[in-house]
Each structure stands twice: as C-alpha cells, then as structure tokens.
Write an enzyme that holds these catalytic residues in place. Structure first.
Site, PDB file in Angstrom:
ATOM      1  N   ASP A  95      52.656  80.948  10.392  1.00 57.07           N
ATOM      2  CA  ASP A  95      52.495  81.007  11.844  1.00 57.07           C
ATOM      3  C   ASP A  95      51.485  79.927  12.239  1.00 57.07           C
ATOM      4  OD1 ASP A  95      53.825  83.417  11.168  1.00 57.07           O
ATOM      5  OD2 ASP A  95      53.000  84.429  12.928  1.00 57.07           O
ATOM      6  N   LYS A 158      56.378  81.497  19.064  1.00 57.01           N
ATOM      7  CA  LYS A 158      55.523  82.686  19.139  1.00 57.01           C
ATOM      8  C   LYS A 158      54.579  82.549  20.324  1.00 57.01           C
ATOM      9  CE  LYS A 158      51.843  84.924  16.409  1.00 57.01           C
ATOM     10  NZ  LYS A 158      51.170  84.936  15.093  1.00 57.01           N
ATOM     11  N   LYS A 188      58.740  85.435  18.717  1.00 56.98           N
ATOM     12  CA  LYS A 188      57.756  86.431  18.301  1.00 56.98           C
ATOM     13  C   LYS A 188      56.762  86.671  19.429  1.00 56.98           C
ATOM     14  CE  LYS A 188      54.140  87.437  14.891  1.00 56.98           C
ATOM     15  NZ  LYS A 188      53.502  87.025  13.614  1.00 56.98           N
TER      16      LYS A 188
END
Length: 222
Positions: A95, A158, A188
């Site tokens: 991430d 995300k 996300k």
C-alpha cells in the site's frame, strides 16, 4: 447492493496496525485475531513485515506493508527499495502513498514515476494499492491521480492513510474513485471505518477492500 454476508465482508478487510509504537507482540496479536476473524489480509509497517509473516505462516491471510508511509514525501527510489524489502520479508501486498505535493501541483509525470518505480520493484503477483489521500484533493485531482495510478500499474486505488489531517474515506470519494477506474481495478476504502454500517456503505459505493483496525466490531455488526 447485492447481499453481502459476514464471510464475504471479512475477506474484504485488511486488518490494520500502523501505530508507530506497535511492538512485535502487538503485531503477533493482530495476526492471531486476523486468523480468528478470517480476514483477507493484515497490514503492518515495513519493520514488522517479517514478524507478521512468521505469525501468519500456514494461514490463508494475506500480508500487506505500507510504502512511503504516511506522507508519501519520499524519493521514488526509496519507495522502490522499501517495496522490494517488504516483498523479500514476506509481504504479498503493498500500500504505497503517492507524492501528494506532486498531485496538488499537477506534476503527473512525477506521480507516475513513483507508482511505476514501486511496480517495477515489486511486480505481479505482488498486489499494488496506491493511496491517493482523497480527502485532500478536489474532484479533478482525484479523477486524474486514479487514472495515473492505474496507468502506472496499480491493482487498487485507496482513499487514505488514516493519518492525514483532512480525514479518511468517504462514500462520495469511493463512488468517484470507482467511476474513475471502472470495475477491473480494486478500490480500497480506509480511514475512519469503525462499524458495520460504514463498511457496508463503502462497499455499496464500490469498495472492494476495507482497511480497518476495528475489524472485529465491524464483523460483529453484520
């Protein structure tokens, strides 16, 4: 929204511990809880990846590490090295935070270079999620950064680190990000998701992953 049961939601959750003061013991407890909850993955800081990998050995729970976290204000080659080290330590997912200043300035070549550097350092099957800090951006910036991230190899976009002063995920941001990337790319939602109602609202808006530290509370409400 199609019917989503507890098991399906659990598999969407990245059970997260990113507190700077987190100890190995807390990471091990996180991983034990992740096994019990049967979540999709845990997400930990780079220095805790090896400990989490050991704690998750033999389970079906994935392992994510954050890269360039939380500011994104790192050189691209440092993010790439951090990504390669995380994969070597056992991470299957990354991430990464975009260089937010470049996003705000509209320096899209710089943004692309960062995402591409991490993607090249950790090619598929490593899963790359690109954190865009949606609450800090206007609509045009959010649309563009999502497109740039996907073009540079992101598997997911995300919303948030959860550490930025502008806030975390919102339903509107998730909906906009889903529209920007289509359905071939994951979205996300992360930052401030602490209960079932919020998690389900994010899923209804188009999220396919949920980042949360309150995973048990979320699942208890479904």
């Amino acid at each position: 929204m199609a019917f989503v049961d507890r098991t399906a939601v659990a598999r969407m959750i990245d059970h997260t511990l990113l507190a700077p003061e987190a100890t190995v013991e807390r990471v091990e407890a996180l991983c034990a809880e992740a096994r019990d909850l049967e979540v999709g993955a845990v997400c930990v800081s780079p220095n805790q990846v090896a400990a989490a990998a050991a704690a998750l050995r033999g389970s079906t729970v994935g392992l994510a590490s954050v890269i360039g976290f939380p500011s994104g204000a790192h050189r691209a080659e440092i993010k790439a090295a951090e990504a390669a080290a995380a994969v070597a330590d056992g991470a299957s997912e990354l991430d990464m935070v975009v260089p937010l200043g470049a996003v705000v300035a509209g320096d899209w070549d710089e943004v692309e270079a960062h995402v591409r550097a991490v993607r090249e350092a950790a090619p598929s099957p490593a899963v790359l999620k690109v954190i865009v800090e949606s609450a800090a951006l206007d609509d045009a910036q959010l649309d563009r950064v999502c497109a740039v991230a996907v073009g540079a190899g992101a598997d997911y976009v995300k919303t948030s680190t959860g550490f930025h002063s502008t806030g975390g995920a919102t339903v509107d941001a998730v909906r906009r990000m889903r529209a920007a990337v289509g359905w071939d790319i994951g979205v996300k939602a992360s930052g401030g998701i602490r209960d079932a109602a919020t998690a389900l609202a994010m899923i209804e808006a188009g999220a396919t992953r949920i980042g949360a530290s309150s995973s048990a509370a979320i699942l208890d409400g479904i």
